[in-house]
Enzyme design. Structure first.
Site, PDB file in Angstrom:
ATOM      1  CD  GLN A 134       7.876   4.032   0.051  1.00 21.61           C
ATOM      2  OE1 GLN A 134       8.212   4.664   1.054  1.00 21.61           O
ATOM      3  NE2 GLN A 134       6.918   4.441  -0.774  1.00 21.61           N
ATOM      4  NE  ARG A 169       0.111  -2.358  -2.013  1.00 20.70           N
ATOM      5  CZ  ARG A 169       0.126  -1.195  -1.359  1.00 20.70           C
ATOM      6  NH1 ARG A 169      -1.016  -0.592  -1.050  1.00 20.70           N
ATOM      7  NH2 ARG A 169       1.265  -0.634  -1.010  1.00 20.70           N
ATOM      8  CG  ASP A 213       8.618  -0.949  -1.402  1.00 17.75           C
ATOM      9  OD1 ASP A 213       7.575  -1.606  -1.266  1.00 17.75           O
ATOM     10  OD2 ASP A 213       8.640   0.209  -1.845  1.00 17.75           O
TER      11      ASP A 213
END
Length: 541
Positions: free
Chosen positions: A335, A447, A358
């Site tokens: 991330q 998702r 991210d």
């Protein structure tokens, strides 16, 4: 100015009262009587009745609510008390941090609980003292408050220190805010319909946008830069050599209204932060290709997802145009956020966001992105804001070997939060490198990061990179009936619907009326604050 001073006084008195009456234990005895049966009846109508009954009895000055609005205010007061208690205990607990992971998670939670307290105070002030306040505002700020708490937990999980942090920040705050969201949901009026017209040229300007400011987004980049009060330059032609130094100077200034910062062309290797009281900041670059703010914080280098952001924005009404925000950590570093926005009523126009996992953290509040470019891999747009992307270019990149690309990961944690990711008239495509590897890299539209994840994609182009199933489950199938995913009027080779998932929460929509609630006009009340800021937008679907 008078209204600002009144709010500051109200905020100070509220915080003082909260601190004065708050104990630092999970169940502190107030020494008073139990609440009346009438309050128990009200509490039986909310999602968390046990927490409601217990803490209503322990909120000073409790009385029998005469109507739902009284009950809502009492819930917000109780949530504020508990949030203050949690933050107070967390401050003391900071001395016990034994390593970097614990300190990183603790620092996130301190900041996030501070922001929750600010949001709850905004809500309480609006409920009691602000005539321009709407129930829609309350739902936004309560939603943001709850998102902050969830982000605190996420950071603890990032650092693997949940058992260290959570017992000292729980305090039933989430339950009480969730109760407030449920009650407020029943009170939301139809102001979106009653304060807007069918004209896109509405002159109902928000009070925080002056005539001069309305021109800043409308005029050319060069003219907007000429209006700057602060200029950042890599050479010695300006007193500000870093973007952060200009942001700090703007915070110290006595300028009322919009504070325009011109960031001249150059690569600025720094992390920037716009604090929660540094409002009305506008960054103007010399173009996405020429003005770049970049850093490389990441999960692998010891940061939480929240704190990895190259740019963190908390101040109200932030605007940016013609600038790139980049996280250069690379696909192997986990991330790594390019920009994190928690700015209410924020606008990004002709900006670029470059990263891998991210990339763009649309954390909370109401946000609008127009004609922006977003590059990334897994969960490249994620968060729990109420956000609309219009006419944006979204490019998936080559991820780590064996990893799939996921365009969105929306994080709605409560069914009454007025949040979600909406894409309208966008283009979802592969970048140049990925276009040669489409057959070996799977790309999904989204998702479900959280139980009530909500994403809507409408009238957008989907390239051949999009997998036929469209959407990917999150580790397990537990959220497939509570999420809300929808597609409407999309086109392109990736928009074919015959192989899409058959989840209970997935919807193929064919009628415009069925998605109108996710338009700029209704989902973020765009006609109320976007008209004549200069950024072009389409209010409907």
């Amino acid at each position: 100015m008078a209204s600002s001073l009144n709010f500051i006084l109200f905020l100070s008195l509220t915080l003082f009262a909260s601190i004065a009456r708050t104990a630092f234990s999970e169940f502190d005895d107030p020494g008073g009587d139990a609440p009346h049966d009438e309050i128990n009846k009200w509490c039986d109508t909310v999602p968390h009745p046990k927490s409601c009954k217990y803490f209503m009895a322990r909120t000073p000055g409790v009385f029998e609510p005469k109507q739902k609005s009284d009950f809502r205010r009492m819930i917000v007061e109780a949530a504020l008390d508990r949030a203050m208690a949690a933050q107070g205990h967390l401050w003391m607990w900071g001395e016990k941090c034994a390593n970097h992971s614990e300190r990183a998670a603790w620092a996130d939670c301190i900041r996030l609980y501070s922001h929750t307290i600010i949001q709850l105070n905004y809500t309480l002030y609006g409920l009691t003292s602000n005539s321009s306040f709407t129930d829609f505002d309350a739902q936004t700020w309560l939603s943001s408050s709850l998102t902050n708490l969830d982000t605190c937990m996420s950071g603890s999980r990032d650092m693997n220190v949940t058992s260290f942090i959570w017992p000292h920040v729980a305090y039933n705050v989430s339950d009480l805010i969730s109760n407030g969201l449920a009650v407020n949901e029943g009170l939301i009026d139809e102001f979106v319909n009653t304060t807007t017209s069918n004209s896109t040229n509405s002159t109902n300007y928000p009070s925080w946008v002056s005539h001069h400011e309305r021109r800043l987004m409308k005029v050319s980049r060069r003219l907007a830069a000429l209006n700057a009060m602060f200029v950042v330059s890599k050479d010695r032609s300006s007193p500000y050599r870093t973007v952060q130094s200009a942001i700090d100077a703007a915070a110290r200034s006595r300028i009322r209204g919009r504070k325009v910062i011109h960031v001249r062309r150059g690569v600025y290797k720094e992390n920037i932060y716009v604090g929660p009281y540094n409002n009305d900041i506008m960054l103007v670059g010399d173009g996405m290709r020429y003005t770049i703010i970049t850093s490389s914080r990441s999960a692998r280098s010891g940061y939480t997802t929240y704190s990895s952001a190259t740019a963190g924005i908390d101040g109200l009404r932030f605007m940016a145009r013609d600038i790139t925000f980049q996280n250069a950590a690379g696909p192997e570093m986990g991330q790594a956020v390019a920009l994190r926005s928690s700015s209410d009523l924020s606008v990004f126009y002709k900006c670029a966001f470059l990263g891998y996992q991210d990339t763009l953290f649309v954390h909370s509040q109401r946000q609008f992105y127009k004609m922006c470019y977003i590059f990334g891999t897994i969960d490249l747009i994620f968060g729990n804001a109420a956000v609309v992307f219009q006419s944006c270019m979204i490019y998936a990149r080559v991820p780590v070997l064996g990893q799939a690309n996921v365009i969105t990961a929306q994080g709605r944690v409560d069914p009454n939060q007025n949040t979600g990711i909406v894409m309208h008239g966008c283009r979802i495509m592969a970048d140049q490198d990925l276009s040669r590897k489409i057959r070996t890299v799977t790309t999904y539209l989204g998702r479900p990061w959280q139980q009530y994840s909500r994403t809507i994609i409408m009238r957008s182009y989907m390239g051949p990179l999009v997998n036929g199933a469209g959407w990917m489950p999150w580790k397990s199938s537990g959220y497939l009936s509570t999420l809300y995913y929808a597609e409407f009027g999309n086109f392109g080779p990736g928009a074919r619907l015959h192989n899409r998932v058959r989840w209970p929460g997935y919807h193929i929509i064919t009628r415009p009326n069925a998605v109108r609630q996710f338009s700029v006009e209704r989902f973020i009340a765009g006609r109320k604050w976007l008209p004549e800021t200069g950024v072009p937008f389409s209010p409907g679907v």
